[in-house]
Design a protein around this motif. Structure first.
Motif, PDB file in Angstrom:
ATOM      1  N   VAL A  99       3.282  -6.881  -2.419  1.00 31.05           N
ATOM      2  CA  VAL A  99       4.485  -7.632  -2.798  1.00 31.05           C
ATOM      3  C   VAL A  99       4.544  -7.806  -4.315  1.00 31.05           C
ATOM      4  CG1 VAL A  99       5.625  -9.876  -2.622  1.00 31.05           C
ATOM      5  CG2 VAL A  99       4.678  -8.806  -0.575  1.00 31.05           C
ATOM      6  N   PHE A 100       3.405  -8.107  -4.933  1.00 32.49           N
ATOM      7  CA  PHE A 100       3.351  -8.275  -6.387  1.00 32.49           C
ATOM      8  C   PHE A 100       3.823  -7.007  -7.097  1.00 32.49           C
ATOM      9  CE2 PHE A 100       1.244  -7.851 -10.464  1.00 32.49           C
ATOM     10  CZ  PHE A 100       1.351  -9.108 -11.033  1.00 32.49           C
ATOM     11  N   LEU A 101       3.284  -5.851  -6.695  1.00 29.99           N
ATOM     12  CA  LEU A 101       3.647  -4.599  -7.366  1.00 29.99           C
ATOM     13  C   LEU A 101       5.095  -4.215  -7.094  1.00 29.99           C
ATOM     14  CD1 LEU A 101       0.389  -2.501  -6.848  1.00 29.99           C
ATOM     15  CD2 LEU A 101       1.272  -3.431  -8.989  1.00 29.99           C
ATOM     16  N   GLU A 102       5.586  -4.492  -5.887  1.00 30.44           N
ATOM     17  CA  GLU A 102       6.995  -4.215  -5.594  1.00 30.44           C
ATOM     18  C   GLU A 102       7.909  -4.995  -6.530  1.00 30.44           C
ATOM     19  OE1 GLU A 102       8.779  -4.164  -1.650  1.00 30.44           O
ATOM     20  OE2 GLU A 102       6.788  -3.872  -0.799  1.00 30.44           O
ATOM     21  N   GLN A 214       5.367  13.516  -9.079  1.00 32.09           N
ATOM     22  CA  GLN A 214       6.391  13.156  -8.097  1.00 32.09           C
ATOM     23  C   GLN A 214       6.753  11.676  -8.184  1.00 32.09           C
ATOM     24  OE1 GLN A 214       3.760  15.114  -7.366  1.00 32.09           O
ATOM     25  NE2 GLN A 214       4.863  17.040  -7.032  1.00 32.09           N
ATOM     26  N   GLN A 215       5.744  10.833  -8.341  1.00 33.94           N
ATOM     27  CA  GLN A 215       6.000   9.397  -8.410  1.00 33.94           C
ATOM     28  C   GLN A 215       6.741   9.026  -9.685  1.00 33.94           C
ATOM     29  OE1 GLN A 215       2.170   7.557  -7.885  1.00 33.94           O
ATOM     30  NE2 GLN A 215       2.120   7.924  -5.675  1.00 33.94           N
ATOM     31  N   TYR A 216       6.363   9.644 -10.804  1.00 31.08           N
ATOM     32  CA  TYR A 216       7.028   9.333 -12.064  1.00 31.08           C
ATOM     33  C   TYR A 216       8.494   9.772 -12.043  1.00 31.08           C
ATOM     34  CZ  TYR A 216       8.141   9.441 -17.065  1.00 31.08           C
ATOM     35  OH  TYR A 216       8.747   9.261 -18.291  1.00 31.08           O
ATOM     36  N   ILE A 217       8.742  10.978 -11.548  1.00 29.08           N
ATOM     37  CA  ILE A 217      10.125  11.475 -11.497  1.00 29.08           C
ATOM     38  C   ILE A 217      10.966  10.622 -10.550  1.00 29.08           C
ATOM     39  CG2 ILE A 217      11.554  13.405 -10.707  1.00 29.08           C
ATOM     40  CD1 ILE A 217       9.543  15.317 -11.898  1.00 29.08           C
ATOM     41  N   LYS A 218      10.377  10.176  -9.454  1.00 29.88           N
ATOM     42  CA  LYS A 218      11.105   9.314  -8.521  1.00 29.88           C
ATOM     43  C   LYS A 218      11.466   7.993  -9.182  1.00 29.88           C
ATOM     44  CE  LYS A 218      11.167   7.968  -3.695  1.00 29.88           C
ATOM     45  NZ  LYS A 218      10.480   8.072  -2.383  1.00 29.88           N
ATOM     46  N   TRP A 219      10.515   7.468  -9.975  1.00 29.36           N
ATOM     47  CA  TRP A 219      10.826   6.219 -10.686  1.00 29.36           C
ATOM     48  C   TRP A 219      11.929   6.454 -11.713  1.00 29.36           C
ATOM     49  CZ3 TRP A 219      10.162   5.094 -15.972  1.00 29.36           C
ATOM     50  CH2 TRP A 219      10.479   3.782 -16.314  1.00 29.36           C
ATOM     51  N   ARG A 220      11.868   7.561 -12.432  1.00 28.53           N
ATOM     52  CA  ARG A 220      12.912   7.842 -13.421  1.00 28.53           C
ATOM     53  C   ARG A 220      14.272   8.032 -12.752  1.00 28.53           C
ATOM     54  NH1 ARG A 220      11.343   9.793 -18.669  1.00 28.53           N
ATOM     55  NH2 ARG A 220      13.595   9.880 -19.015  1.00 28.53           N
ATOM     56  N   GLU A 221      14.291   8.550 -11.534  1.00 32.11           N
ATOM     57  CA  GLU A 221      15.541   8.781 -10.806  1.00 32.11           C
ATOM     58  C   GLU A 221      16.115   7.491 -10.229  1.00 32.11           C
ATOM     59  OE1 GLU A 221      17.577  11.224 -10.141  1.00 32.11           O
ATOM     60  OE2 GLU A 221      16.555  13.154 -10.138  1.00 32.11           O
ATOM     61  N   ARG A 222      15.240   6.663  -9.604  1.00 28.65           N
ATOM     62  CA  ARG A 222      15.738   5.526  -8.815  1.00 28.65           C
ATOM     63  C   ARG A 222      15.213   4.178  -9.275  1.00 28.65           C
ATOM     64  NH1 ARG A 222      13.851   5.957  -3.158  1.00 28.65           N
ATOM     65  NH2 ARG A 222      14.798   3.903  -3.119  1.00 28.65           N
ATOM     66  N   GLY A 223      14.155   4.159 -10.077  1.00 33.22           N
ATOM     67  CA  GLY A 223      13.588   2.879 -10.478  1.00 33.22           C
ATOM     68  C   GLY A 223      12.596   2.314  -9.491  1.00 33.22           C
ATOM     69  N   VAL A 224      12.117   3.123  -8.551  1.00 34.10           N
ATOM     70  CA  VAL A 224      11.139   2.674  -7.550  1.00 34.10           C
ATOM     71  C   VAL A 224       9.794   3.303  -7.905  1.00 34.10           C
ATOM     72  CG1 VAL A 224      10.506   2.643  -5.112  1.00 34.10           C
ATOM     73  CG2 VAL A 224      12.905   2.409  -5.784  1.00 34.10           C
ATOM     74  N   ALA A 225       8.861   2.483  -8.381  1.00 31.64           N
ATOM     75  CA  ALA A 225       7.559   2.984  -8.831  1.00 31.64           C
ATOM     76  C   ALA A 225       6.491   2.886  -7.752  1.00 31.64           C
ATOM     77  CB  ALA A 225       7.106   2.221 -10.073  1.00 31.64           C
ATOM     78  N   PHE A 226       6.584   1.858  -6.894  1.00 30.72           N
ATOM     79  CA  PHE A 226       5.521   1.604  -5.918  1.00 30.72           C
ATOM     80  C   PHE A 226       6.098   1.606  -4.507  1.00 30.72           C
ATOM     81  CE2 PHE A 226       4.406  -0.624  -9.873  1.00 30.72           C
ATOM     82  CZ  PHE A 226       3.199  -0.008 -10.153  1.00 30.72           C
ATOM     83  N   GLU A 227       5.764   2.637  -3.750  1.00 32.51           N
ATOM     84  CA  GLU A 227       6.124   2.722  -2.334  1.00 32.51           C
ATOM     85  C   GLU A 227       4.831   2.808  -1.532  1.00 32.51           C
ATOM     86  OE1 GLU A 227      10.179   4.678  -1.115  1.00 32.51           O
ATOM     87  OE2 GLU A 227       9.161   6.013  -2.504  1.00 32.51           O
ATOM     88  N   MET A 228       4.384   1.673  -1.031  1.00 31.23           N
ATOM     89  CA  MET A 228       3.088   1.609  -0.361  1.00 31.23           C
ATOM     90  C   MET A 228       3.206   1.549   1.149  1.00 31.23           C
ATOM     91  SD  MET A 228       1.866  -1.046  -3.249  1.00 31.23           S
ATOM     92  CE  MET A 228       3.590  -1.515  -3.336  1.00 31.23           C
TER      93      MET A 228
END
Length: 493
Positions: A99-102, A214-228
């Motif tokens: 929850v903290f990282l989200e 993959q994670q960095y590009i996804k964050w740059r695309e949508r702003g979602v860095a942590f999908e756990m």
């Protein structure tokens, strides 16, 4: 690259710092001991606070003083600190980490996380509007009573906004995409290539190879860095939404949206350094673990350190509650036991009477519970949710208070460590000597991870920081070329 375009990449509001978490007391040659006062200028997030607390000895006392340039950032600081201090009884360690990282690094979160955000916002709203009870604030480990009344009102308004977002809020995905379009300009259509270039040619050479493509590009695309988890990350993270004022045809317009970093990423805070070298292993020249994995491990270790200093309050409460459940029979259970012990002396009429009595007792318990949860006793609820860290407190000061500290005797030569972010370096001057303790440290965030700056601009900023520190009476303690922070010590007269 123009200054305007640079500002667009880093954003006009700093939701997270541009560097990894540091134990601020370990930055110098000698570690301060005993009662330590730390001043944070524009830290933006609590990573340095958590890391410094984790390194404390049992006999150390730490008082952190925080100055931010926006009440929206103060609200986020309070949110993340509240989550960090939540007991195990309320939220398990693994769930708290997720929850903290989200909430820390995702523009979109799960529905369950949104419910947690609303609950914490309700508790914080009550805390900041009732700051007359100093004892309550000290127990909560963070103190907002030094803020002005209008600033506390602003915090309360922000927390209410998190609790009750607009019925038809603007899409955070559209707001994020608009920021990306504005930043990239004509390069937007080839944005994935731009994202990959920033990662492989800028971040990776700076020691961030562990950040997954993959994670960095996804964050740059949508702003979602942590999908756990496998859940849906589709709910707007209201704590990352802020207001920016624009001039439109002579009129000032306030626009709510995402105005933070869209380039450097939140992985920098917890995900690029670790003491566990197994997490940095490579296979076929590829890192086995990602920055997300390292962030989870690091944050969980910090939370475990907090629990240890707090005496595992959550675990002990769990234990005492379960013990009470086992040793104190419920009304219904007590009746059943008596019935089993003396079945020959019971009849149906007596059973009906017992059930009615049980229902009355349950009703009375329910009424008492509702009475106990009224707003006048909410402080007890807040206290029961948070660990009490002995000898640790965090106080928030007004955004304009830095220039006023030197004229107040309370802060005269008080601070053993002063941390300043890159965005607030311009506020440092010679008056800093008046609030710095003997042998005080000055730690300044550099522009290493501001990717829109060229190498020449980055080097020029480091030189400017050293010049400002020298004018303020500080000298560098060692050669720290290539580090994310510059460390200085107060020059002796």
């Amino acid at each position: 690259m123009s200054t305007g375009r640079t500002v667009e990449g880093a954003g006009c509001i700093t939701w997270w710092g541009f560097g990894p978490a540091r134990d601020l007391l370990n930055a110098g040659t000698l570690r301060p001991a005993g009662e330590v006062n730390v001043l944070l200028l524009g830290a933006a997030d609590p990573k340095h606070i958590l890391k410094t607390i984790a390194g404390l000895k049992e006999t150390d006392t730490l008082h952190v003083w925080v100055i931010e340039n926006s009440m929206e950032i103060v609200a986020r600081q309070l949110l993340l600190l509240y989550l960090s201090l939540t007991t195990h009884e309320i939220m398990g360690m693994h769930e708290k980490t997720e929850v903290f990282l989200e909430l820390f690094g995702n523009s979109e979160i799960r529905c369950q996380t949104e419910e947690t955000l609303k609950h914490v916002a309700a508790q914080l709203s009550l805390a900041v509007t009732d700051t007359l009870d100093a004892h309550t604030q000290e127990h909560l480990c963070f103190n907002t009573s030094l803020l002005k009344f209008k600033e506390r009102d602003e915090l309360a308004r922000l927390f209410k906004q998190w609790q009750h977002p607009p019925s038809s809020p603007a899409s955070v995905f559209k707001a994020w995409d608009a920021r990306v379009r504005q930043h990239l300009g004509t390069r937007y259509d080839s944005r994935k290539g731009c994202f990959d270039w920033d990662l492989t040619m800028k971040l990776h050479p700076k020691g961030c190879e562990v950040i997954n493509r993959q994670q960095y590009i996804k964050w740059r695309e949508r702003g979602v860095a942590f999908e756990m988890r496998e859940g849906l990350y589709q709910t707007t993270n209201q704590s990352l939404i802020s207001t920016r004022v624009f001039n439109h045809r002579g009129d000032r317009m306030a626009v709510r949206g995402y105005w933070g970093d869209v380039v450097s990423s939140p992985y920098l805070s917890f995900g690029i350094e670790t003491e566990n070298k197994d997490l940095l292993k490579t296979q076929n020249k590829q890192h086995v673990k990602t920055a997300q994995d390292i962030s989870i491990v690091n944050v969980q270790m910090l939370f475990e350190s907090l629990s240890a200093r707090g005496g595992h309050r959550g675990d002990s409460q769990n234990g005492s509650n379960s013990h009470a459940t086992e040793t104190q029979p419920q009304p219904g259970a007590s009746t059943n036991d008596e019935t089993e012990q003396h079945p020959q002396n019971q009849n149906s009429a007596e059973n009906q009477t017992t059930k009615k009595e049980t229902q009355v007792v349950d009703t009375e318990r329910q009424i008492q519970t509702e009475v106990n949860t009224q707003p006048k006793t909410q402080h007890r609820t807040i206290q029961s949710e948070l660990m009490s860290l002995g000898g640790v407190s965090v106080s928030f000061l007004s955004p304009d208070s830095l220039s006023k500290l030197p004229v107040k005797s309370r802060y005269s030569h008080l601070f053993n460590v002063i941390y300043c972010s890159a965005s607030m370096v311009h506020q440092l001057d010679s008056s800093l000597k008046g609030i710095a303790a003997p042998d005080a440290l000055l730690i300044v965030e550099l522009a290493k991870y501001l990717l829109d700056l060229s190498k020449e601009q980055e080097a020029a900023f480091a030189v400017k920081v050293e010049q400002i520190a020298k004018e303020a009476g500080f000298i560098p303690i060692c050669n720290q070329s290539g580090d994310a922070y510059a460390v200085f010590t107060l020059q002796k007269s």
